[in-house]
Design an enzyme around this catalytic site. Structure first.
Site, short mmCIF file in Angstrom:
data_model
loop_
_atom_site.label_atom_id
_atom_site.label_comp_id
_atom_site.label_asym_id
_atom_site.label_seq_id
_atom_site.Cartn_x
_atom_site.Cartn_y
_atom_site.Cartn_z
N CYS A 108 -2.84 -7.85 2.69
CA CYS A 108 -1.57 -7.34 2.48
C CYS A 108 -0.90 -7.71 1.00
O CYS A 108 0.11 -7.26 0.75
CB CYS A 108 -0.38 -7.57 3.60
N ARG A 123 0.86 -1.12 -0.02
CA ARG A 123 0.06 -0.22 0.09
C ARG A 123 1.04 1.05 0.03
O ARG A 123 0.50 2.28 -0.65
CB ARG A 123 -0.90 0.06 1.06
N ARG A 175 13.77 -5.34 4.78
CA ARG A 175 13.21 -6.40 5.62
C ARG A 175 13.72 -6.02 7.08
O ARG A 175 14.97 -5.31 7.25
CB ARG A 175 13.54 -7.77 5.16
#
Length: 473
Positions: free
Chosen positions: A248, A136, A154
């Site tokens: 997600c 998003r 990450r």
């Protein structure tokens, strides 16, 4: 002295942020019930069993959630504290959200390198790299700030901040402001991003306490922590996402607002949107409805204040933070201690296996949780790129396979006596909770009529195709 059988056992993940959140909830309950005895029970996960030397954790979603919910269902623990955005809109049978705490700031935060902290997203130099693993955020950045380059980053909060500081790869990263607040790193925030800049994730900024749906004792215990104003907003948001059937794996985001009109009458406004992966397609809708909420003498903007008779904020047990909005807490007394990032050698950051996963996962794919095979000091333990002792080599990432199955599930089941998983509360009529739920569903249906389903399906297909190609190669 309370016996072990009378102790209230609270399940928690082992991460620093999870324990901060869990201990915070316990501290609030202890203030209300000083006679109660609470015990934190940390879960042993698949990652803990496989690896001896954990690198900074990532994700902490489905794998951790399954372990905790298994403990709940077998009565090994009595409740579990989650970040609400991590909980699916359809909970496992017999599970419910017994309380949502007063929501912290749901917006995203921009964190820039220290020598770039005078910039904004729109003024950063052409080609500046912004790190995020959120679809998003990626889609919205691509649409509104095409001069920027978005790359996956990450790791947990600590690791991401260290990578920003040490690797000279990223000019900035975008994180949830609530997580930075809970970890005591508000000083790192360059700018809080308004919804005009980035819509946020469903449920972001709210803590949820999950328990057994039929455990009336625990639900009653949690009632003083249940913030109905927050509940109204997140019910609308979760209903929106549930009706879309997304998650997600597609760029979906929301913004909600609750405004008092008079006495106990409020208006809830909800904005929701879906984007293509590149941000070029955007389908956005907004709507509102009237709801009724009983007046509660609780600071609605302070996540650390639940003293109804004495409206002075309690301290955040981890960061000694006091509410900045309450008049009684504007002194410089007991300033927040400055949190420090863990000392992680730069060489370890550069060689972090998460950055060298043989499966080239696009941004957003690692949403299903941490990969236990990449939590080692060497890459060779990954079953895609090596062999786990006693295990068989795999040709496809097992966690993406699980993710794909969950993505394709239709979230159409109806919870009994709950609203998108949330139990009702005396401070709000059932009709108000239903109005909020219907608002989210109606908004999603309007988006679907305008093609949102096709846009989401295309995003999911692109991700699946990319991962399949990466694995095959």
């Amino acid at each position: 002295m309370m016996s072990d059988a009378e102790k209230i056992r609270v399940g928690s993940r082992k991460s620093e942020l999870a324990l901060i959140q869990t201990r915070h909830v316990i501290s609030l309950l202890k203030k209300i019930h000083p006679d109660k005895d609470f015990e934190v029970v940390t879960m042993s996960t698949l990652g803990d069993k496989v690896l001896d030397i954990p690198l900074p954790k990532i994700g902490e979603k489905s794998l951790f959630t399954k372990e905790l919910e298994a403990a709940l269902s077998t009565s090994c623990v009595d409740f579990v504290v989650h970040s609400l955005k991590d909980l699916p809109t359809s909970l496992p049978p017999g599970m419910a959200i017994g309380a949502v705490l007063t929501r912290e700031d749901p917006r995203d935060a921009l964190v820039l390198q220290k020598d770039h902290d005078k910039y904004l997203l729109e003024t950063l130099p052409e080609g500046s790299v912004i790190g995020t693993s959120s679809l998003r955020r990626t889609a919205q950045l691509a649409r509104k700030y095409p001069h920027l380059k978005v790359e996956s980053i990450r790791g947990n909060l600590n690791t991401r901040l260290k990578k920003l500081d040490e690797l000279e790869k990223y000019r900035g990263i975008i994180l949830a402001s609530a997580g930075l607040l809970r970890m005591g790193w508000t000083s790192r925030i360059t700018k809080i991003l308004e919804s005009e800049d980035l819509l946020y994730a469903v449920g972001q900024g709210a803590l949820a306490v999950e328990c057994r749906e039929d455990d009336e004792k625990i639900i009653s215990l949690l009632k003083p922590l249940y913030d109905v104003q927050t509940a109204i907003r997140v019910i609308a948001e979760r209903s929106f996402l549930k009706t879309l059937g997304g998650g997600c794996s597609a760029p979906v985001a929301v913004c909600s607002e609750l405004t008092r009109n008079k006495e106990n009458k409020f208006t809830i406004k909800l904005k929701g949107a879906v984007w293509s992966l590149d941000g070029k397609e955007e389908i956005i809708e907004d709507g509102d409805c009237a709801v009724e909420i009983k007046d509660v003498k609780r600071c609605a903007t302070c996540p650390y204040n639940f003293e109804i008779e004495h409206p002075s904020c309690v301290k955040d047990i981890e960061n000694l933070k006091r509410c900045d909005t309450c008049p009684s807490n504007t002194s410089d007394e007991n300033p927040a201690k400055k949190a420090k990032l863990d000392a992680i050698p730069v060489d370890m950051l550069k060689n972090d296996p998460h950055e060298h996963c043989p499966v080239a996962l696009p941004i957003g794919v690692d949403f299903m949780g941490k990969c236990p095979y990449l939590e080692a000091a060497v890459v060779g333990k990954c079953p895609v790129n090596g062999v786990i002792e006693g295990g068989e080599p795999l040709k496809q990432c097992p966690f993406f396979k699980d993710a794909k199955l969950q993505v394709l599930q239709a979230h159409v089941s109806k919870e009994i006596n709950t609203f998108c998983g949330l139990v009702p509360h005396d401070d709000a009529p059932l009709t108000s909770l239903k109005e909020a739920q219907d608002l989210g569903a109606k908004l999603a249906e309007n988006l679907m009529k305008r093609g949102a389903t096709e846009v989401m399906a295309q995003a999911q297909a692109t991700i699946h195709s990319s991962v399949g190609t990466s694995v095959a190669s």
